[in-house]
Design a protein around this motif. Sequence first.
Motif, PDB file in Angstrom:
ATOM      1  N   ASN A 152       0.832  -1.205   0.000  1.00  0.00           N
ATOM      2  CA  ASN A 152       0.000   0.000   0.000  1.00  0.00           C
ATOM      3  C   ASN A 152       0.871   1.261   0.000  1.00  0.00           C
ATOM      4  OD1 ASN A 152      -2.763   1.037   0.139  1.00  0.00           O
ATOM      5  ND2 ASN A 152      -2.024   2.021   2.000  1.00  0.00           N
ATOM      6  N   GLU A 182       4.774  -0.728   2.885  1.00  0.00           N
ATOM      7  CA  GLU A 182       4.642   0.695   2.512  1.00  0.00           C
ATOM      8  C   GLU A 182       5.878   1.213   1.770  1.00  0.00           C
ATOM      9  OE1 GLU A 182       3.533   2.921   6.024  1.00  0.00           O
ATOM     10  OE2 GLU A 182       1.465   2.164   5.961  1.00  0.00           O
ATOM     11  N   VAL A 185       4.909   4.558   0.241  1.00  0.00           N
ATOM     12  CA  VAL A 185       3.910   5.353   0.964  1.00  0.00           C
ATOM     13  C   VAL A 185       4.220   6.847   0.988  1.00  0.00           C
ATOM     14  CG1 VAL A 185       4.853   5.329   3.316  1.00  0.00           C
ATOM     15  CG2 VAL A 185       2.364   5.162   2.969  1.00  0.00           C
ATOM     16  N   SER A 191       0.385   6.557   5.926  1.00  0.00           N
ATOM     17  CA  SER A 191       1.028   5.401   6.548  1.00  0.00           C
ATOM     18  C   SER A 191       0.168   4.805   7.651  1.00  0.00           C
ATOM     19  CB  SER A 191       2.373   5.813   7.137  1.00  0.00           C
ATOM     20  OG  SER A 191       2.910   4.740   7.881  1.00  0.00           O
ATOM     21  N   VAL A 204       4.141  -3.119   9.744  1.00  0.00           N
ATOM     22  CA  VAL A 204       4.306  -2.177   8.628  1.00  0.00           C
ATOM     23  C   VAL A 204       5.768  -2.204   8.200  1.00  0.00           C
ATOM     24  CG1 VAL A 204       4.152   0.226   7.887  1.00  0.00           C
ATOM     25  CG2 VAL A 204       2.439  -0.697   9.465  1.00  0.00           C
ATOM     26  N   GLN A 206       8.754  -0.587   5.619  1.00  0.00           N
ATOM     27  CA  GLN A 206       9.100   0.531   4.737  1.00  0.00           C
ATOM     28  C   GLN A 206      10.538   0.353   4.260  1.00  0.00           C
ATOM     29  OE1 GLN A 206       8.207   4.558   5.861  1.00  0.00           O
ATOM     30  NE2 GLN A 206       6.123   4.086   6.535  1.00  0.00           N
TER      31      GLN A 206
END
Lengths: 351, 351
Positions: A152, A182, A185, A191, A204, A206
């Motif tokens: 996402n 992410e 993101v 976020s 999550v 990143q």
Amino acid sequence: MSKFFSLKFDRLIPYVPGEQPKDMSRFIKLNTNESPFSPSPKAQKYAAEAIEKTMLYSDPECCKLRAALADRYGVGAENVICGNGSDDILNFAFSAFCDGKTPAVFADITYGFYKVFAEYNRVPYRIIPLKDDFTIDPADYYNAKGTVFIANPNAPTGIALSVEEIEKIIQNNPDNIVVIDEAYVDFGARSCVPLTKKYGNLIVTQTFSKSRSLAGARLGFAIANKELITDLNTVRNSTNPYNVNSVTQAAGIGSLEDQEYTNENCKKIIETRQKTEEELKKLGFVLTNSYANFIFASHPGKSGEAIYKELKEKGVLIRHFDAPRIKDYNRITVGTDGQMKALIDDLRCIL
Amino acid sequence: MSKFFSLKFDRLIPYVPGEQPKDMSRFIKLNTNESPFSPSPKAQKYAAEAIEKTMLYSDPECCKLRAALADRYGVGAENVICGNGSDDILNFAFSAFCDGKTPAVFADITYGFYKVFAEYNRVPYRIIPLKDDFTIDPADYYNAKGTVFIANPNAPTGIALSVEEIEKIIQNNPDNIVVIDEAYVDFGARSCVPLTKKYGNLIVTQTFSKSRSLAGARLGFAIANKELITDLNTVRNSTNPYNVNSVTQAAGIGSLEDQEYTNENCKKIIETRQKTEEELKKLGFVLTNSYANFIFASHPGKSGEAIYKELKEKGVLIRHFDAPRIKDYNRITVGTDGQMKALIDDLRCIL
């Protein structure tokens, strides 16, 4: 394959990274979602300073970097794990949280590595098709009966779910882990990191590869509650406790201290994306609503493959996927204004 | 552990790296077999130059680095794979070449990570005890009925097999792979790399962490025939194709171009090892015949643990293992002459 290769991997097809042409100077490279901007001045400075001490092992706990990340994202250092790119941590998650009883669950059109991670870790997986317009129906992931992986914004479509939609997915999976990847993101989506404080089943991930211009340094991280981070660390410490080298740790700290630099670059990418989208639409392209540093585009008058090939001949590399549902599309990284102007000029010529 | 952690790992105990004290300036650090010398000038120079381009992905094929390694070791580039430390590649080998039908086979006293790699990859393993004098009997590994992992020189004993002894192990395992982990080979032992041209069942791993002063940069490699390298790459490309970052690739190339610098450092370490061994013997220590950048020492008058603890109080860190057979020993990294003089002075005081 040698005669010694374990038969457990007889179906394994490795991930294929985007082309890395040997003679890069010949190409405008819009195929691997790299940043067109240099790493931040402090990232470069701290990295350079770290080199002379590389006779010593890197800190396996990445203490200073994790503290800087925790500070930046408003969580505790015990809620952070760092990896050799976010791929490293995604692989840990497939290993730690999937098995014969717990399949991986992900979309048919998403980051291509998820399927490879599942195959490599020999865990079953359930694929949920995107809707016809390439959006995700959150309800498709309720009570997933497995570990959910959602990019996402999604790749290669660039389409994003809202934080509220993801929160509902998390709430409707109390017995399953939800991993939100992410990577993209920072280019306009929101976020889910704040939700990690509220939910014990959310991870999550990143990366520093895109918005932070450090793809070549290899740095990713995950944020989650302490117990999930402990599990990911168990996998990390059973494979490669020194997974993040000391120069990269230093670069990461420098990048976080130069937050304004990253913010400015993201703003530029978003503006360039919007301008490029307008130009592409004028040329007749059909686009998804991208919140990433790439555009996902098809043209009713020419096949995706033909556009990819003809652009390559002209010295512009974009990424084509041959999966049936998206074979008419190409993923185009958003570079500088100048690079995108060259792209548009070449496309105008081709069409 | 969270309630989500896969039960397949319920017996997994991660590897514990040597202590990395937060306030390193307080300690003389002789506990993780790092080099006391800085990375070579060219390694530092090339690494520094690579930083500004880290917005681009690293070359996933490590083409230039593999070509430099192939040149240095007299093999083809197709015979080389690079990793994020040699741990990375050893993990690939446990994954690629062991399974329910093919156990891992290694010594009871050797690099502690082998057992963790086997547990993590959930493959059975057969442990072969070293002889009473901590040497390996090569015949114990003939017809091993599994994939053999031998550290040569061995850790933490420093004792080395000859190339001829290893060749016999290879010859007596036509249906098994033999992995020779040469992390410490540059300090006086002979390398088996030339045998990789002769035998299709041999993999030799090496690292830039010890003799090349690049522990913090994380770089290892393996040399083997093309088919075995292909298998290792299948695992690599299914987990993290960009496993070696671009700064480290550049540092590795620089180090190989500065070969004389590494040779000189190894010569110094060997000389310092010999001088330190003489001093330790004068103090009554019992030593193995180490060919590594460490000394493995016990003292009849004081327990290994007491020596470790009292040295730590005095600001000298060495590595103690609590495994029953070696609990009276400590592994002491060979540092500079000055560091070793401080060690000897402190030991004289303690004993």
